[in-house]
Design a protein around this motif. Structure first.
Motif, PDB file in Angstrom:
ATOM      1  N   GLY A   8      21.973  20.653  27.462  1.00 27.07           N
ATOM      2  CA  GLY A   8      21.702  19.215  27.558  1.00 27.07           C
ATOM      3  C   GLY A   8      22.950  18.352  27.509  1.00 27.07           C
ATOM      4  N   SER A   9      24.141  18.959  27.526  1.00 24.38           N
ATOM      5  CA  SER A   9      25.360  18.138  27.469  1.00 24.38           C
ATOM      6  C   SER A   9      25.683  17.538  28.817  1.00 24.38           C
ATOM      7  CB  SER A   9      26.560  18.983  27.011  1.00 24.38           C
ATOM      8  OG  SER A   9      27.744  18.239  27.238  1.00 24.38           O
ATOM      9  N   PRO A  10      26.014  16.240  28.846  1.00 20.20           N
ATOM     10  CA  PRO A  10      26.442  15.640  30.117  1.00 20.20           C
ATOM     11  C   PRO A  10      27.821  16.128  30.549  1.00 20.20           C
ATOM     12  CG  PRO A  10      26.564  14.022  28.345  1.00 20.20           C
ATOM     13  CD  PRO A  10      25.917  15.248  27.766  1.00 20.20           C
ATOM     14  N   ARG A  11      28.515  16.869  29.673  1.00 25.31           N
ATOM     15  CA  ARG A  11      29.843  17.390  30.040  1.00 25.31           C
ATOM     16  C   ARG A  11      29.744  18.695  30.827  1.00 25.31           C
ATOM     17  NH1 ARG A  11      34.493  16.982  26.937  1.00 25.31           N
ATOM     18  NH2 ARG A  11      33.928  18.823  25.738  1.00 25.31           N
ATOM     19  N   GLY A  12      28.534  19.151  31.082  1.00 24.23           N
ATOM     20  CA  GLY A  12      28.323  20.301  31.961  1.00 24.23           C
ATOM     21  C   GLY A  12      29.210  21.487  31.647  1.00 24.23           C
ATOM     22  N   ARG A  14      32.273  21.737  31.056  1.00 26.02           N
ATOM     23  CA  ARG A  14      33.340  21.512  30.056  1.00 26.02           C
ATOM     24  C   ARG A  14      32.764  21.439  28.637  1.00 26.02           C
ATOM     25  NH1 ARG A  14      35.273  16.414  30.443  1.00 26.02           N
ATOM     26  NH2 ARG A  14      33.373  15.818  31.512  1.00 26.02           N
ATOM     27  N   SER A  15      31.482  21.666  28.521  1.00 27.56           N
ATOM     28  CA  SER A  15      30.765  21.418  27.267  1.00 27.56           C
ATOM     29  C   SER A  15      31.008  22.478  26.192  1.00 27.56           C
ATOM     30  CB  SER A  15      29.274  21.347  27.614  1.00 27.56           C
ATOM     31  OG  SER A  15      28.471  21.741  26.547  1.00 27.56           O
ATOM     32  N   ALA A  16      31.259  22.017  24.962  1.00 26.62           N
ATOM     33  CA  ALA A  16      31.384  22.929  23.820  1.00 26.62           C
ATOM     34  C   ALA A  16      30.038  23.597  23.526  1.00 26.62           C
ATOM     35  CB  ALA A  16      31.862  22.152  22.587  1.00 26.62           C
ATOM     36  N   THR A  17      28.972  22.845  23.699  1.00 30.82           N
ATOM     37  CA  THR A  17      27.626  23.396  23.463  1.00 30.82           C
ATOM     38  C   THR A  17      27.343  24.544  24.428  1.00 30.82           C
ATOM     39  OG1 THR A  17      26.994  21.146  22.854  1.00 30.82           O
ATOM     40  CG2 THR A  17      25.203  22.725  23.187  1.00 30.82           C
ATOM     41  N   LEU A  18      27.829  24.388  25.671  1.00 29.93           N
ATOM     42  CA  LEU A  18      27.647  25.457  26.656  1.00 29.93           C
ATOM     43  C   LEU A  18      28.326  26.752  26.188  1.00 29.93           C
ATOM     44  CD1 LEU A  18      26.587  26.322  29.451  1.00 29.93           C
ATOM     45  CD2 LEU A  18      28.756  25.511  30.427  1.00 29.93           C
ATOM     46  N   PRO A  84      24.446  18.816  22.442  1.00 31.46           N
ATOM     47  CA  PRO A  84      25.356  18.196  21.469  1.00 31.46           C
ATOM     48  C   PRO A  84      24.621  17.068  20.751  1.00 31.46           C
ATOM     49  CG  PRO A  84      25.891  17.446  23.689  1.00 31.46           C
ATOM     50  CD  PRO A  84      24.787  18.465  23.831  1.00 31.46           C
ATOM     51  N   VAL A  85      25.190  16.622  19.652  1.00 37.61           N
ATOM     52  CA  VAL A  85      24.646  15.450  18.956  1.00 37.61           C
ATOM     53  C   VAL A  85      25.152  14.202  19.657  1.00 37.61           C
ATOM     54  CG1 VAL A  85      24.636  14.140  16.804  1.00 37.61           C
ATOM     55  CG2 VAL A  85      24.622  16.651  16.739  1.00 37.61           C
ATOM     56  N   HIS A  86      24.231  13.347  20.071  1.00 40.41           N
ATOM     57  CA  HIS A  86      24.588  12.014  20.565  1.00 40.41           C
ATOM     58  C   HIS A  86      23.855  10.996  19.698  1.00 40.41           C
ATOM     59  CE1 HIS A  86      26.210  12.763  24.924  1.00 40.41           C
ATOM     60  NE2 HIS A  86      26.883  13.400  24.001  1.00 40.41           N
ATOM     61  N   SER A 119      23.608  23.732  18.688  1.00 38.77           N
ATOM     62  CA  SER A 119      24.096  22.357  18.799  1.00 38.77           C
ATOM     63  C   SER A 119      25.542  22.262  18.324  1.00 38.77           C
ATOM     64  CB  SER A 119      23.224  21.423  17.960  1.00 38.77           C
ATOM     65  OG  SER A 119      23.736  20.102  17.995  1.00 38.77           O
ATOM     66  N   THR A 120      26.290  21.332  18.941  1.00 36.28           N
ATOM     67  CA  THR A 120      27.621  21.003  18.418  1.00 36.28           C
ATOM     68  C   THR A 120      27.675  19.493  18.161  1.00 36.28           C
ATOM     69  OG1 THR A 120      28.663  20.549  20.571  1.00 36.28           O
ATOM     70  CG2 THR A 120      28.711  22.827  19.801  1.00 36.28           C
ATOM     71  N   SER A 121      28.493  19.140  17.172  1.00 33.65           N
ATOM     72  CA  SER A 121      28.669  17.715  16.849  1.00 33.65           C
ATOM     73  C   SER A 121      30.137  17.464  16.557  1.00 33.65           C
ATOM     74  CB  SER A 121      27.854  17.356  15.599  1.00 33.65           C
ATOM     75  OG  SER A 121      28.492  17.913  14.462  1.00 33.65           O
ATOM     76  N   GLY A 122      30.504  16.178  16.404  1.00 35.61           N
ATOM     77  CA  GLY A 122      31.830  15.855  15.899  1.00 35.61           C
ATOM     78  C   GLY A 122      31.901  16.203  14.424  1.00 35.61           C
ATOM     79  N   ASP A 123      30.982  15.609  13.650  1.00 32.27           N
ATOM     80  CA  ASP A 123      31.014  15.921  12.218  1.00 32.27           C
ATOM     81  C   ASP A 123      29.667  15.887  11.510  1.00 32.27           C
ATOM     82  OD1 ASP A 123      30.510  13.229  11.984  1.00 32.27           O
ATOM     83  OD2 ASP A 123      32.491  12.705  11.211  1.00 32.27           O
ATOM     84  N   HIS A 124      28.564  15.570  12.187  1.00 29.25           N
ATOM     85  CA  HIS A 124      27.287  15.567  11.476  1.00 29.25           C
ATOM     86  C   HIS A 124      26.088  15.673  12.428  1.00 29.25           C
ATOM     87  CE1 HIS A 124      27.680  11.306  12.578  1.00 29.25           C
ATOM     88  NE2 HIS A 124      26.357  11.311  12.608  1.00 29.25           N
TER      89      HIS A 124
HETATM   90  C1  LIG Z   1      27.686   9.308  23.329  1.00 25.20           C
HETATM   91  C2  LIG Z   1      28.146  10.248  22.237  1.00 25.20           C
HETATM   92  C3  LIG Z   1      27.570  10.163  20.981  1.00 25.20           C
HETATM   93  C4  LIG Z   1      27.964  11.033  19.955  1.00 25.20           C
HETATM   94  N1  LIG Z   1      27.367  10.915  18.726  1.00 25.20           N
HETATM   95  C5  LIG Z   1      27.738  11.751  17.728  1.00 25.20           C
HETATM   96  C6  LIG Z   1      27.107  11.643  16.443  1.00 25.20           C
HETATM   97  O1  LIG Z   1      26.214  10.857  16.214  1.00 25.20           O
HETATM   98  N2  LIG Z   1      27.513  12.499  15.465  1.00 25.20           N
HETATM   99  C7  LIG Z   1      28.523  13.418  15.666  1.00 25.20           C
HETATM  100  O2  LIG Z   1      28.881  14.134  14.728  1.00 25.20           O
HETATM  101  N3  LIG Z   1      29.125  13.537  16.884  1.00 25.20           N
HETATM  102  C8  LIG Z   1      28.751  12.745  17.913  1.00 25.20           C
HETATM  103  N4  LIG Z   1      29.343  12.861  19.160  1.00 25.20           N
HETATM  104  C9  LIG Z   1      30.342  13.950  19.379  1.00 25.20           C
HETATM  105  C10 LIG Z   1      29.708  15.171  20.084  1.00 25.20           C
HETATM  106  O3  LIG Z   1      28.499  15.557  19.472  1.00 25.20           O
HETATM  107  C11 LIG Z   1      30.663  16.377  20.042  1.00 25.20           C
HETATM  108  O4  LIG Z   1      31.900  16.042  20.606  1.00 25.20           O
HETATM  109  C12 LIG Z   1      30.056  17.571  20.744  1.00 25.20           C
HETATM  110  O5  LIG Z   1      30.715  18.748  20.352  1.00 25.20           O
HETATM  111  C13 LIG Z   1      30.125  17.449  22.261  1.00 25.20           C
HETATM  112  O6  LIG Z   1      29.519  18.582  22.832  1.00 25.20           O
HETATM  113  P1  LIG Z   1      29.599  18.895  24.388  1.00 25.20           P
HETATM  114  O7  LIG Z   1      31.050  19.219  24.695  1.00 25.20           O
HETATM  115  O8  LIG Z   1      28.691  20.058  24.539  1.00 25.20           O
HETATM  116  O9  LIG Z   1      29.127  17.671  25.103  1.00 25.20           O
HETATM  117  C14 LIG Z   1      28.976  12.000  20.196  1.00 25.20           C
HETATM  118  C15 LIG Z   1      29.559  12.089  21.480  1.00 25.20           C
HETATM  119  C16 LIG Z   1      29.149  11.219  22.493  1.00 25.20           C
HETATM  120  C17 LIG Z   1      29.779  11.326  23.864  1.00 25.20           C
END
Ligand SMILES: Cc1cc2nc3c(=O)[nH]c(=O)nc-3n(C[C@H](O)[C@H](O)[C@H](O)COP(=O)(O)O)c2cc1C
Length: 222
Positions: A8-12, A14-18, A84-86, A119-124
């Motif tokens: 479900g990542s829009p980064r296709g 390049r996605s960490a979730t992928l 990923p978490v958005h 799932s992957t997130s930045g920090d939560h």
């Molecule tokens: C629009 C947007 C919203 C995000 N919201 C959050 C968030 O609420 N909490 C968090 O920890 N990271 C958040 N992130 C960071 C992503 O979850 C994180 O970079 C993730 O690993 C990206 O995965 P991907 O490379 O598969 O897209 C957000 C990133 C974007 C682009």
């Protein structure tokens, strides 16, 4: 045995979730699964207007990429969901895909199938996303076997470690499919959910003949 990953990542690409999805699929492949992965961002999946044609006729009225994807995942034995978490939740791409599958829930279309979520997130909130995606699998009638969530921003090695866990999760998924593993708490959920939907489907028989027929075919109502 076929297992399909949905990213479900829009980064296709390049996605960490992928990367986590790929690790799950690699583990499953080692246990004999045939695997494939789909980036939702590459597909034309549109918003719908709640027309309920799927409830009435068992088919979607929208001629985008969803019907073909739905047929593909219904033909698989296992599903790996990743988002990923958005803003504390799954991405819009994943939610759109999920909302298009409301009929799959009413028909319990994934009964007997297995799945897992990552799932992957930045920090939560990565664990909340894994929990939600696995809950969705259960709602479809499938059996989730586990999940991996990782906050990549906290620790540079976290993703590499999570990929190892995801690899093991893939092996677990393939083994669960092969042995038809039972999870008592999931069975209990399915029983409760089926009772609830039995009442809904029976009550809506005139409006939703397609869904009612599916329940009769499965001998869930008679
Ligand atoms: C629009 C947007 C919203 C995000 N919201 C959050 C968030 O609420 N909490 C968090 O920890 N990271 C958040 N992130 C960071 C992503 O979850 C994180 O970079 C993730 O690993 C990206 O995965 P991907 O490379 O598969 O897209 C957000 C990133 C974007 C682009």
């Amino acid at each position: 045995m076929k297992i399909i990953g949905i990213n479900g990542s829009p980064r296709g690409e390049r996605s960490a979730t992928l990367q986590l999805i790929a690790a799950v699929l690699e583990g499953a492949k080692e246990k004999g699964a045939e695997v494939d992965v789909v980036n939702l961002i590459d597909l034309d999946i549109r918003f719908r207007n709640a027309c309920s044609a799927c409830f009435q006729e068992g088919r979607c009225a929208e001629e985008d990429d969803f019907p073909k994807l739905y047929a593909k995942i219904k033909a698989a034995d296992g599903l790996v969901l990743g988002s990923p978490v958005h803003i504390d939740q799954i991405t819009g791409q994943m939610k759109l895909f999920i909302d298009r599958m409301a009929d799959g829930i009413q028909c319990q279309a994934f009964t007997g199938k297995y799945g897992c979520s990552v799932s992957t997130s930045g920090d939560h909130a990565e664990q909340a996303v894994v929990g939600y995606l696995n809950h969705f699998l259960q709602m479809l009638g499938a059996t989730p076997v586990g999940g991996v969530g990782v906050a990549t921003g906290k620790d540079p090695d976290a993703l590499a470690r999570a990929k190892e866990d995801a690899h093991e999760l893939g092996k677990t998924l393939a083994e669960a499919i092969r042995t038809r593993r039972q999870y008592p708490e999931v069975e209990a959920f399915h029983r409760r959910f089926q009772e609830k939907f039995k009442a809904v489907i029976t009550g809506a028989k005139p409006e939703w003949p397609g869904d009612y027929e599916r329940w009769v075919d499965q001998t869930w109502v008679w």
